[in-house]
Write an enzyme that holds these catalytic residues in place. Structure first.
Site, short mmCIF file in Angstrom:
data_model
loop_
_atom_site.label_atom_id
_atom_site.label_comp_id
_atom_site.label_asym_id
_atom_site.label_seq_id
_atom_site.Cartn_x
_atom_site.Cartn_y
_atom_site.Cartn_z
N LYS A 233 0.85 -1.20 0.00
CA LYS A 233 0.00 0.00 0.00
C LYS A 233 0.88 1.25 0.00
O LYS A 233 2.09 1.16 0.23
CB LYS A 233 -0.92 -0.03 1.22
N ARG B 97 -9.59 -0.25 15.44
CA ARG B 97 -9.69 0.42 14.15
C ARG B 97 -10.76 -0.38 13.40
O ARG B 97 -11.85 -0.54 13.92
CB ARG B 97 -8.31 0.45 13.47
N TYR C 178 15.42 31.05 4.32
CA TYR C 178 14.29 31.82 4.86
C TYR C 178 14.43 32.01 6.37
O TYR C 178 14.74 31.05 7.09
CB TYR C 178 12.98 31.10 4.60
N MET D 125 11.29 24.59 -0.11
CA MET D 125 10.41 23.65 -0.81
C MET D 125 11.18 22.73 -1.78
O MET D 125 10.92 21.53 -1.85
CB MET D 125 9.33 24.43 -1.57
C1 LIG Z 1 -3.84 -4.49 8.27
C2 LIG Z 1 -2.38 -4.37 8.09
N1 LIG Z 1 -1.64 -5.49 8.01
C3 LIG Z 1 -0.30 -5.43 7.86
C4 LIG Z 1 0.36 -4.23 7.77
C5 LIG Z 1 1.87 -4.22 7.62
O1 LIG Z 1 2.49 -3.64 8.73
P1 LIG Z 1 4.08 -3.55 8.82
O2 LIG Z 1 4.49 -2.47 7.87
O3 LIG Z 1 4.35 -3.17 10.22
O4 LIG Z 1 4.59 -4.88 8.45
C6 LIG Z 1 -0.36 -3.05 7.85
C7 LIG Z 1 0.34 -1.77 7.80
O5 LIG Z 1 0.00 -0.77 8.34
C8 LIG Z 1 -1.77 -3.13 8.01
O6 LIG Z 1 -2.52 -2.02 8.10
#
Ligand SMILES: Cc1ncc(COP(=O)(O)O)c(C=O)c1O
Length: 402
Positions: free
Chosen positions: A59, A158, A287, A335
């Site tokens: 992700k 969550r 700056y 920046m």
């Molecule tokens: C549901 C879930 N599983 C696994 C992970 C992976 O976590 P990590 O980067 O600590 O391995 C994440 C990351 O935030 C997550 O949200």
């Protein structure tokens, strides 16, 4: 953003007769070491029993490393599936031709999103009974069936159904048309804490939910709980699959986990010197003139700034590497540019490469170091590198200093 393809695969010269790849390392860039990524996958797989699968968490553009290239590399190296946070991230991977299973970790609630999930053959997380009903109704209209992954909240507070309502939730999903049970999972809140009390409590709750399900004769195809930290430290939490993010990218969730595996950082951040000049004593730099020279010094201007992901709150505290030596950053980080005190460095030239994160000679600066300096976690530092920085894949990091 210059895509990976345009970075590596350009065949057309522009009208000035330069390849696009020739300009890629001119200003600032992120180098992605595919050899290190492959090594980390193998190292992590070495911790798992043969029946445990590795789901690579890619992700947020693979934690800033470039989702498509990372996904292709980790799958080639032996990862069994991928996890993303959003529908868009999943579609990006499918459009790139990736056919491996892709779990969406985030919540999906609308019929439009569900239709897209079905179209792209992505696998959603279901967090509560209402969501399961919407999925079932929508998919039934399309005549589609999807594997779904049920999330239990065992203490993260969550997403997810409370663990003690897990049996009702799973039973409901099993009765609903158009849904098949892909997995039951939960997420740990404190696996990187040297005190494992909370992690063990979450594990007990997960086990309790599973025991109850099994006692009712429910067959569970796949169970998962572990993130990087639990994968490194707690084999009893591996179950059928581990979801690993940070460790893939060669960083440890916490210092006490370092001895568990030999991970290699995958990302380096580099930029070039664009101007060098001498300034007299008493001259303000950048700056707000937060830095004023107390003697005549030589400064170098470097073409990277906070819009690239260098945290501005590190102004006057960063160090960088040039020609295997350290130099201090001075004045406010702007920046697009930042300044260095390079008085002690001989023979510097415009065009010299500055390593902000990575190795140069014997010296190394890590994302962990930036994180502790800026009061955050390494995950945020990695995700902070913006698309303006081209991601350049290399098989191995070259030595910057010869
Ligand atoms: C549901 C879930 N599983 C696994 C992970 C992976 O976590 P990590 O980067 O600590 O391995 C994440 C990351 O935030 C997550 O949200």
């Amino acid at each position: 953003m210059l895509s990976q393809e345009s970075v590596l695969g350009v065949v057309t010269k522009n009208r000035y007769n330069y390849y696009l790849s020739d300009i890629i390392r001119q200003r600032a860039w992120v180098e992605i070491n595919l050899g290190a990524l492959t090594h980390n996958v193998q190292e992590i797989k070495g911790l798992l029993s043969p029946k445990t699968a590795l789901m690579a968490v890619v992700k947020a553009d693979a934690y800033g490393h470039g989702a498509i290239t990372v996904a292709q590399t980790v799958l080639n190296a032996g990862a069994n599936g991928l996890a993303v946070a959003t529908l868009g991230e999943g579609i990006e991977l499918r459009e790139a031709g990736i056919t491996a299973p892709i779990l969406i970790l985030g919540a999906i609630n609308t019929p439009e999103e569900i239709a897209a999930i079905a179209h792209w053959k992505l696998e959603p997380t279901l967090c509560n009974p209402q969501q399961a009903l919407i999925f079932s109704q929508t998919l039934s209209q399309f005549g589609e069936t999807l594997p779904v992954h049920l999330k239990l909240d065992t203490g993260m507070s969550r997403l997810g159904t409370p663990w003690h309502q897990g049996t009702e939730f799973v039973k409901l999903v099993q009765q609903l048309p158009s849904l098949t049970l892909g997995s039951v999972y939960s997420h740990l809140a404190t696996a990187d804490d040297p005190d494992s009390t909370q992690m063990r409590l979450q594990h007990r709750r997960f086990k309790q939910a599973i025991t109850e399900l099994k006692s009712q004769g429910i067959k569970l195809p796949c169970l998962h709980l572990a993130n990087s930290a639990a994968t490194l430290i707690a084999p009893n939490l591996h179950y059928d699959l581990v979801r690993v993010g940070l460790a893939l990218y060669g960083l440890y969730p916490a210092p006490h986990l370092r001895s568990q595996a030999m991970l290699k950082p995958v990302l380096q951040v580099k930029a070039k010197i664009t101007q060098i000049k001498n300034i007299p004593s008493g001259t303000g730099v950048s700056y707000g003139h937060q830095f004023v020279s107390d003697r005549p010094i030589k400064i170098a201007v470097v073409s990277i700034g906070y819009a690239d992901g260098v945290p501005r709150n590190l102004s006057n505290r960063l160090q960088v590497l040039i020609r295997g030596q350290r130099a201090c950053q001075i004045g406010a980080i702007t920046m697009d540019q930042l300044m260095l005190d390079v008085t002690h460095l001989r023979n510097l030239q415009v065009g010299d490469i500055v390593t902000l994160i990575g190795k140069d000679g014997q010296q190394e600066i890590t994302a962990d170091h930036w994180a502790s300096l800026s009061g955050t976690i390494s995950w945020e530092i990695l995700c902070g590198f913006k698309h303006r920085l081209p991601r350049v894949s290399v098989e191995n990091f070259e030595k910057t200093t010869d």
